[in-house]
Design a protein around this motif. Structure first.
Motif, PDB file in Angstrom:
ATOM      1  N   PHE A 115     -63.867 -34.234 -55.557  1.00 31.03           N
ATOM      2  CA  PHE A 115     -64.514 -33.550 -56.673  1.00 31.03           C
ATOM      3  C   PHE A 115     -66.013 -33.469 -56.416  1.00 31.03           C
ATOM      4  O   PHE A 115     -66.582 -34.262 -55.658  1.00 31.03           O
ATOM      5  CB  PHE A 115     -64.228 -34.233 -58.010  1.00 31.03           C
ATOM      6  CG  PHE A 115     -64.670 -35.669 -58.102  1.00 31.03           C
ATOM      7  CD1 PHE A 115     -65.926 -36.013 -58.586  1.00 31.03           C
ATOM      8  CD2 PHE A 115     -63.809 -36.689 -57.715  1.00 31.03           C
ATOM      9  CE1 PHE A 115     -66.321 -37.337 -58.671  1.00 31.03           C
ATOM     10  CE2 PHE A 115     -64.192 -38.018 -57.799  1.00 31.03           C
ATOM     11  CZ  PHE A 115     -65.458 -38.350 -58.279  1.00 31.03           C
ATOM     12  N   ALA A 116     -66.635 -32.494 -57.057  1.00 35.95           N
ATOM     13  CA  ALA A 116     -68.083 -32.318 -56.977  1.00 35.95           C
ATOM     14  C   ALA A 116     -68.733 -33.007 -58.165  1.00 35.95           C
ATOM     15  O   ALA A 116     -68.154 -33.067 -59.254  1.00 35.95           O
ATOM     16  CB  ALA A 116     -68.435 -30.832 -56.973  1.00 35.95           C
ATOM     17  N   TYR A 249     -62.280 -29.397 -58.415  1.00 29.06           N
ATOM     18  CA  TYR A 249     -62.575 -30.340 -59.494  1.00 29.06           C
ATOM     19  C   TYR A 249     -64.063 -30.664 -59.515  1.00 29.06           C
ATOM     20  O   TYR A 249     -64.725 -30.637 -58.480  1.00 29.06           O
ATOM     21  CB  TYR A 249     -61.773 -31.631 -59.322  1.00 29.06           C
ATOM     22  CG  TYR A 249     -60.278 -31.407 -59.313  1.00 29.06           C
ATOM     23  CD1 TYR A 249     -59.563 -31.319 -60.505  1.00 29.06           C
ATOM     24  CD2 TYR A 249     -59.592 -31.245 -58.114  1.00 29.06           C
ATOM     25  CE1 TYR A 249     -58.197 -31.081 -60.500  1.00 29.06           C
ATOM     26  CE2 TYR A 249     -58.225 -31.010 -58.100  1.00 29.06           C
ATOM     27  CZ  TYR A 249     -57.534 -30.929 -59.295  1.00 29.06           C
ATOM     28  OH  TYR A 249     -56.180 -30.694 -59.295  1.00 29.06           O
ATOM     29  N   ALA A 250     -64.562 -31.012 -60.713  1.00 26.76           N
ATOM     30  CA  ALA A 250     -65.973 -31.349 -60.850  1.00 26.76           C
ATOM     31  C   ALA A 250     -66.182 -32.376 -61.955  1.00 26.76           C
ATOM     32  O   ALA A 250     -65.446 -32.404 -62.952  1.00 26.76           O
ATOM     33  CB  ALA A 250     -66.799 -30.096 -61.152  1.00 26.76           C
ATOM     34  N   LEU A 251     -67.189 -33.209 -61.756  1.00 22.93           N
ATOM     35  CA  LEU A 251     -67.648 -34.170 -62.763  1.00 22.93           C
ATOM     36  C   LEU A 251     -69.040 -33.728 -63.199  1.00 22.93           C
ATOM     37  O   LEU A 251     -69.933 -33.558 -62.359  1.00 22.93           O
ATOM     38  CB  LEU A 251     -67.697 -35.576 -62.170  1.00 22.93           C
ATOM     39  CG  LEU A 251     -68.184 -36.702 -63.088  1.00 22.93           C
ATOM     40  CD1 LEU A 251     -67.154 -36.978 -64.183  1.00 22.93           C
ATOM     41  CD2 LEU A 251     -68.440 -37.977 -62.274  1.00 22.93           C
ATOM     42  N   LEU A 271     -68.000 -23.515 -64.305  1.00 22.57           N
ATOM     43  CA  LEU A 271     -67.087 -24.216 -63.401  1.00 22.57           C
ATOM     44  C   LEU A 271     -65.663 -23.700 -63.566  1.00 22.57           C
ATOM     45  O   LEU A 271     -64.944 -23.500 -62.578  1.00 22.57           O
ATOM     46  CB  LEU A 271     -67.143 -25.717 -63.663  1.00 22.57           C
ATOM     47  CG  LEU A 271     -68.429 -26.418 -63.208  1.00 22.57           C
ATOM     48  CD1 LEU A 271     -68.531 -27.810 -63.810  1.00 22.57           C
ATOM     49  CD2 LEU A 271     -68.486 -26.503 -61.680  1.00 22.57           C
ATOM     50  N   THR A 272     -65.262 -23.471 -64.804  1.00 23.98           N
ATOM     51  CA  THR A 272     -63.920 -22.937 -65.060  1.00 23.98           C
ATOM     52  C   THR A 272     -63.766 -21.556 -64.438  1.00 23.98           C
ATOM     53  O   THR A 272     -62.741 -21.241 -63.821  1.00 23.98           O
ATOM     54  CB  THR A 272     -63.650 -22.868 -66.574  1.00 23.98           C
ATOM     55  OG1 THR A 272     -63.755 -24.186 -67.130  1.00 23.98           O
ATOM     56  CG2 THR A 272     -62.264 -22.311 -66.851  1.00 23.98           C
ATOM     57  N   SER A 273     -64.815 -20.743 -64.561  1.00 22.56           N
ATOM     58  CA  SER A 273     -64.786 -19.403 -63.957  1.00 22.56           C
ATOM     59  C   SER A 273     -64.723 -19.477 -62.435  1.00 22.56           C
ATOM     60  O   SER A 273     -64.226 -18.548 -61.777  1.00 22.56           O
ATOM     61  CB  SER A 273     -66.017 -18.599 -64.389  1.00 22.56           C
ATOM     62  OG  SER A 273     -66.036 -18.405 -65.788  1.00 22.56           O
ATOM     63  N   SER A 274     -65.244 -20.585 -61.876  1.00 19.73           N
ATOM     64  CA  SER A 274     -65.217 -20.778 -60.416  1.00 19.73           C
ATOM     65  C   SER A 274     -63.929 -21.448 -59.959  1.00 19.73           C
ATOM     66  O   SER A 274     -63.815 -21.859 -58.808  1.00 19.73           O
ATOM     67  CB  SER A 274     -66.420 -21.629 -59.989  1.00 19.73           C
ATOM     68  OG  SER A 274     -67.628 -21.002 -60.324  1.00 19.73           O
ATOM     69  N   ALA A 276     -62.673 -24.336 -60.982  1.00 19.03           N
ATOM     70  CA  ALA A 276     -62.802 -25.784 -60.850  1.00 19.03           C
ATOM     71  C   ALA A 276     -62.485 -26.426 -62.200  1.00 19.03           C
ATOM     72  O   ALA A 276     -63.005 -26.010 -63.238  1.00 19.03           O
ATOM     73  CB  ALA A 276     -64.209 -26.164 -60.415  1.00 19.03           C
ATOM     74  N   THR A 277     -61.633 -27.426 -62.176  1.00 18.83           N
ATOM     75  CA  THR A 277     -61.290 -28.169 -63.381  1.00 18.83           C
ATOM     76  C   THR A 277     -62.321 -29.274 -63.606  1.00 18.83           C
ATOM     77  O   THR A 277     -62.620 -30.039 -62.688  1.00 18.83           O
ATOM     78  CB  THR A 277     -59.891 -28.799 -63.257  1.00 18.83           C
ATOM     79  OG1 THR A 277     -58.930 -27.753 -63.071  1.00 18.83           O
ATOM     80  CG2 THR A 277     -59.535 -29.612 -64.481  1.00 18.83           C
ATOM     81  N   VAL A 278     -62.852 -29.360 -64.799  1.00 16.91           N
ATOM     82  CA  VAL A 278     -63.807 -30.423 -65.132  1.00 16.91           C
ATOM     83  C   VAL A 278     -63.007 -31.678 -65.468  1.00 16.91           C
ATOM     84  O   VAL A 278     -62.239 -31.703 -66.432  1.00 16.91           O
ATOM     85  CB  VAL A 278     -64.708 -30.018 -66.309  1.00 16.91           C
ATOM     86  CG1 VAL A 278     -65.633 -31.178 -66.695  1.00 16.91           C
ATOM     87  CG2 VAL A 278     -65.527 -28.783 -65.939  1.00 16.91           C
TER      88      VAL A 278
END
Length: 287
Positions: A115-116, A249-251, A271-274, A276-278
């Motif tokens: 995750f990022a 994924y991202a934090l 992030l959602t548009s990219s 990536a799930t937060v």
């Protein structure tokens, strides 16, 4: 008598199994004890205990000799910013261990690998959270990789005492290293390896958007239980969104009394548009 026992190893690679993390902590402890009793090299002791084969040692030594990063050592001690080490009894460390527990349960335990870590605005403390969380995960035996994907204003090298002009992610992305493993600083801490940002490069957004970054990520993720990517704030550029989109994924990190709720909401939408799930958000309250 085996070749490993009769042919002296280069001192730089005599503990290749240890440098590459090929043994568990318990196995490494047994090998070290046997090494102390016999005077053998670490690799010889591992073979003597049947915890590794000669082929395992050969492959480990090849990895060490082929790594640009493993030929270098951290230039100074690890920063006191790693509070889970420098101040383990502090409330900050306790909060980071709680975050570690949540990440293990909700992310690592679900079989997710990476995750990022990013903030909506500069100064949120994403590097602080990424570095401490990586160290905290490694402390409980999780094989962890920390990657500095902030190619514009990197900080992970300074935190871990790594030469900022040494090989890093930019070295691989600009094709100055043919494999991503060659820019990994293995076992900076037990169970923790680091890929620093590397020397400054132009066009970081293009490099992170390219197929070479995706390929490198795929290769590295096979070798670690979890990988954490530190990224720049999203109000300055789209690098973090690119990295998070690759990882999936991202934090999100926000600093108390510094970020607005709307900033965090916009970042979450971006992030959602990219794609990536937060996986969570952190309200950072460090000084």
């Amino acid at each position: 008598m085996s070749d490993i026992e009769t042919i002296p190893a280069d001192p730089a690679t005599s503990d290749a199994l240890l440098q590459t993390g090929a043994l568990t902590d318990d196995q490494a402890r047994l090998v070290a004890e046997h090494q102390a009793r016999t005077g053998q090299s670490f690799d010889q002791a591992a073979v003597a205990l049947a915890l590794a084969t000669e082929e395992d040692v050969a492959l480990a030594r090849q990895a060490v000799q082929g790594s640009l990063a493993l030929q270098l050592s951290p230039s100074s001690s690890i920063s006191e910013e790693i509070v889970v080490i420098s101040d383990p009894a502090s409330p900050r460390s306790e909060s980071l261990r709680l975050l570690r527990t949540q990440i293990i349960a909700q992310h690592v335990g679900a079989g997710r690998r990476a995750f990022a870590v990013t903030g909506a605005t500069d100064g949120a403390g994403a590097s602080f959270i990424a570095a401490n969380l990586a160290a905290a995960l490694s402390q409980v035996g999780i094989k962890t990789l920390l990657v500095d994907a902030n190619l514009r204003n990197p900080r992970i090298d300074a935190i871990f005492g790594i030469d900022p002009n040494g090989p890093g992610l930019s070295t691989y992305l600009s094709m100055e290293a043919n494999r991503p493993e060659r820019v990994v600083y293995a076992n900076v801490l037990p169970n923790l390896s680091v890929v620093p940002a590397g020397p400054p490069v132009g066009r970081p957004q293009e490099l992170l958007s390219g197929a070479r970054f995706r390929t490198g990520v795929d290769i590295l993720l096979r070798q670690y239980d979890v990988a954490i990517f530190d990224t720049p704030a999203t109000n300055e550029n789209a690098d973090a969104l690119t990295v998070a989109g690759v990882l999936g994924y991202a934090l999100v990190v926000a600093r108390r009394n510094h970020a607005y709720l709307k900033d965090v909401q916009v970042l979450t939408q971006q992030l959602t548009s990219s794609r990536a799930t937060v996986i969570g958000s952190v309200l950072n309250d460090y000084d």
